[in-house]
Design a protein around this motif. Sequence first.
Motif, mmCIF file in Angstrom:
data_model
loop_
_atom_site.group_PDB
_atom_site.id
_atom_site.type_symbol
_atom_site.label_atom_id
_atom_site.label_comp_id
_atom_site.label_asym_id
_atom_site.label_seq_id
_atom_site.Cartn_x
_atom_site.Cartn_y
_atom_site.Cartn_z
ATOM 1 N N LEU A 27 0.832 -1.207 0.000
ATOM 2 C CA LEU A 27 0.000 0.000 0.000
ATOM 3 C C LEU A 27 0.866 1.257 0.000
ATOM 4 N N PHE A 28 1.940 1.241 0.780
ATOM 5 C CA PHE A 28 2.846 2.393 0.824
ATOM 6 C C PHE A 28 3.413 2.692 -0.556
ATOM 7 N N VAL A 29 3.885 1.671 -1.253
ATOM 8 C CA VAL A 29 4.484 1.860 -2.584
ATOM 9 C C VAL A 29 3.439 2.374 -3.575
ATOM 10 N N VAL A 30 2.252 1.757 -3.555
ATOM 11 C CA VAL A 30 1.185 2.172 -4.486
ATOM 12 C C VAL A 30 0.768 3.614 -4.224
ATOM 13 N N PHE A 31 0.513 3.958 -2.942
ATOM 14 C CA PHE A 31 0.078 5.309 -2.602
ATOM 15 C C PHE A 31 1.172 6.341 -2.885
ATOM 16 N N LEU A 32 2.425 5.959 -2.645
ATOM 17 C CA LEU A 32 3.530 6.876 -2.919
ATOM 18 C C LEU A 32 3.624 7.182 -4.411
ATOM 19 N N ILE A 33 3.471 6.158 -5.238
ATOM 20 C CA ILE A 33 3.509 6.368 -6.690
ATOM 21 C C ILE A 33 2.357 7.274 -7.135
ATOM 22 N N LEU A 34 1.147 6.982 -6.632
ATOM 23 C CA LEU A 34 -0.023 7.797 -6.993
ATOM 24 C C LEU A 34 0.146 9.246 -6.525
ATOM 25 N N TYR A 35 0.678 9.406 -5.315
ATOM 26 C CA TYR A 35 0.874 10.751 -4.767
ATOM 27 C C TYR A 35 1.918 11.519 -5.575
ATOM 28 N N THR A 36 2.998 10.833 -5.955
ATOM 29 C CA THR A 36 4.037 11.472 -6.771
ATOM 30 C C THR A 36 3.470 11.907 -8.122
ATOM 31 N N LEU A 37 2.663 11.043 -8.722
ATOM 32 C CA LEU A 37 2.029 11.384 -10.005
ATOM 33 C C LEU A 37 1.072 12.563 -9.852
ATOM 34 N N THR A 38 0.327 12.573 -8.741
ATOM 35 C CA THR A 38 -0.610 13.675 -8.482
ATOM 36 C C THR A 38 0.127 15.000 -8.338
ATOM 37 N N LEU A 39 1.176 15.008 -7.510
ATOM 38 C CA LEU A 39 1.965 16.230 -7.327
ATOM 39 C C LEU A 39 2.578 16.692 -8.637
ATOM 40 N N ALA A 40 3.208 15.738 -9.353
ATOM 41 C CA ALA A 40 3.862 16.088 -10.612
ATOM 42 C C ALA A 40 2.857 16.631 -11.624
ATOM 43 N N GLY A 41 1.703 15.953 -11.731
ATOM 44 C CA GLY A 41 0.687 16.376 -12.693
ATOM 45 C C GLY A 41 0.145 17.762 -12.406
ATOM 46 N N ASN A 42 -0.186 18.031 -11.140
ATOM 47 C CA ASN A 42 -0.730 19.343 -10.780
ATOM 48 C C ASN A 42 0.314 20.449 -10.907
ATOM 49 N N VAL A 43 1.562 20.148 -10.539
ATOM 50 C CA VAL A 43 2.628 21.144 -10.670
ATOM 51 C C VAL A 43 2.877 21.463 -12.148
ATOM 52 N N ILE A 44 2.848 20.434 -13.005
ATOM 53 C CA ILE A 44 3.027 20.658 -14.447
ATOM 54 C C ILE A 44 1.911 21.533 -14.996
ATOM 55 N N ILE A 45 0.665 21.239 -14.587
ATOM 56 C CA ILE A 45 -0.471 22.039 -15.075
ATOM 57 C C ILE A 45 -0.329 23.496 -14.647
ATOM 58 N N VAL A 46 -0.019 23.724 -13.367
ATOM 59 C CA VAL A 46 0.151 25.097 -12.863
ATOM 60 C C VAL A 46 1.267 25.808 -13.624
ATOM 61 N N THR A 47 2.381 25.122 -13.836
ATOM 62 C CA THR A 47 3.535 25.720 -14.519
ATOM 63 C C THR A 47 3.217 26.051 -15.967
ATOM 64 N N ILE A 48 2.589 25.095 -16.673
ATOM 65 C CA ILE A 48 2.262 25.306 -18.089
ATOM 66 C C ILE A 48 1.299 26.471 -18.259
ATOM 67 N N ILE A 49 0.289 26.538 -17.380
ATOM 68 C CA ILE A 49 -0.694 27.624 -17.483
ATOM 69 C C ILE A 49 -0.032 28.983 -17.257
ATOM 70 N N ARG A 50 0.930 29.026 -16.339
ATOM 71 C CA ARG A 50 1.574 30.302 -16.030
ATOM 72 C C ARG A 50 2.546 30.751 -17.112
ATOM 73 N N ILE A 51 3.236 29.824 -17.775
ATOM 74 C CA ILE A 51 4.271 30.225 -18.741
ATOM 75 C C ILE A 51 3.756 30.343 -20.169
ATOM 76 N N ASP A 52 2.597 29.732 -20.462
ATOM 77 C CA ASP A 52 2.077 29.770 -21.838
ATOM 78 C C ASP A 52 0.959 30.797 -21.948
ATOM 79 N N HIS A 53 1.199 31.861 -22.705
ATOM 80 C CA HIS A 53 0.205 32.949 -22.784
ATOM 81 C C HIS A 53 -1.075 32.515 -23.477
ATOM 82 N N HIS A 54 -1.033 31.414 -24.258
ATOM 83 C CA HIS A 54 -2.255 30.915 -24.910
ATOM 84 C C HIS A 54 -3.277 30.420 -23.878
#
Length: 309
Positions: A27-54
């Motif tokens: 469970l620790f390994v599965v949740f850690l992977i999901l949490y890492t993907l969640t953080l990475a995905g949301n951080v990427i979305i926030v970053t892309i929205i801020r740097i891309d004027h479109h």
Amino acid sequence: MHRKNLTEVTEFVFLGFSRFHEHQITLFVVFLILYTLTLAGNVIIVTIIRIDHHLHTPMYFFLNMLASSETVYTLVIIPRMLSSLVAQNQPISLAGCITQMFFFVTLAINNCFLLTAMGYDRYVAICNPLRYTVIMSKRVCVQLTCGAFGIGLAMAAVQVTSIFTLPFCHRVVGHFFCDILPVMKLACTDTTINEIINLVVSLFVILVPMGLVFISYVLIISTILKIASAEGRKKTFATCASHLTVVIVHYGCASIAYLKPKSENSVEQDLLLSVTYTIITPLLNPVVYSLRNKEVKDALCRAVGRHIS
């Protein structure tokens, strides 16, 4: 008696996933992977929205706020839950439990109303496109965002105050974080009033946003059906598909978790539901908006292209 019992319990211990002791490392390994993907995905979305004027439009302004809110939302719960899977019976202080519940409730309600604001944005874009930039001005977007967060703060203050004025006789929380109902069960007094308060707040923060989103989509669909070409209808509805997918899962999980009859509660069901709305749902947001949204995919390609260049 009330004051004496209230000071007896100064910390809580989470039962968490101890009933699945033999699977805790998995469970620790599965949740850690999901949490890492969640953080990475949301951080990427926030970053892309801020740097891309479109993507500097009202729709992506709200998506930016939602991704930021869900990032903090998961930070409030998941790191401690992962820690408890490795080192069992880690206590949380009374103040720590109050703080965790307050931020969890605030951000969960904030997310509900942000999704409502996003539904209103799609309604204006499709049903009133000529006045879209006027109606959805930057000021209006900020006001809607502040309103969502303000409602979250107010409702969290009501719920947390009602829970932590109770006298507690037990310290073992049958959950992996300080959720409302598991903590309420630890009280050594009648909690009928608290249950009513929780039900009223839950009805307000789930049914009101759901109702507003439903009205928005009734108007959106009626407008789409008036479009002459099938291709035009398909393209117009495609701008709502990502939001609608997230809405269905988000409100569906919230309704099952907080509006189902108390008699139908079981520990296993509660844990499964909690994992869904604390880990799976926050991961769904970046996945859906990355894979189903052409503008976000194009922005990602432009960002990667610039980086390679």
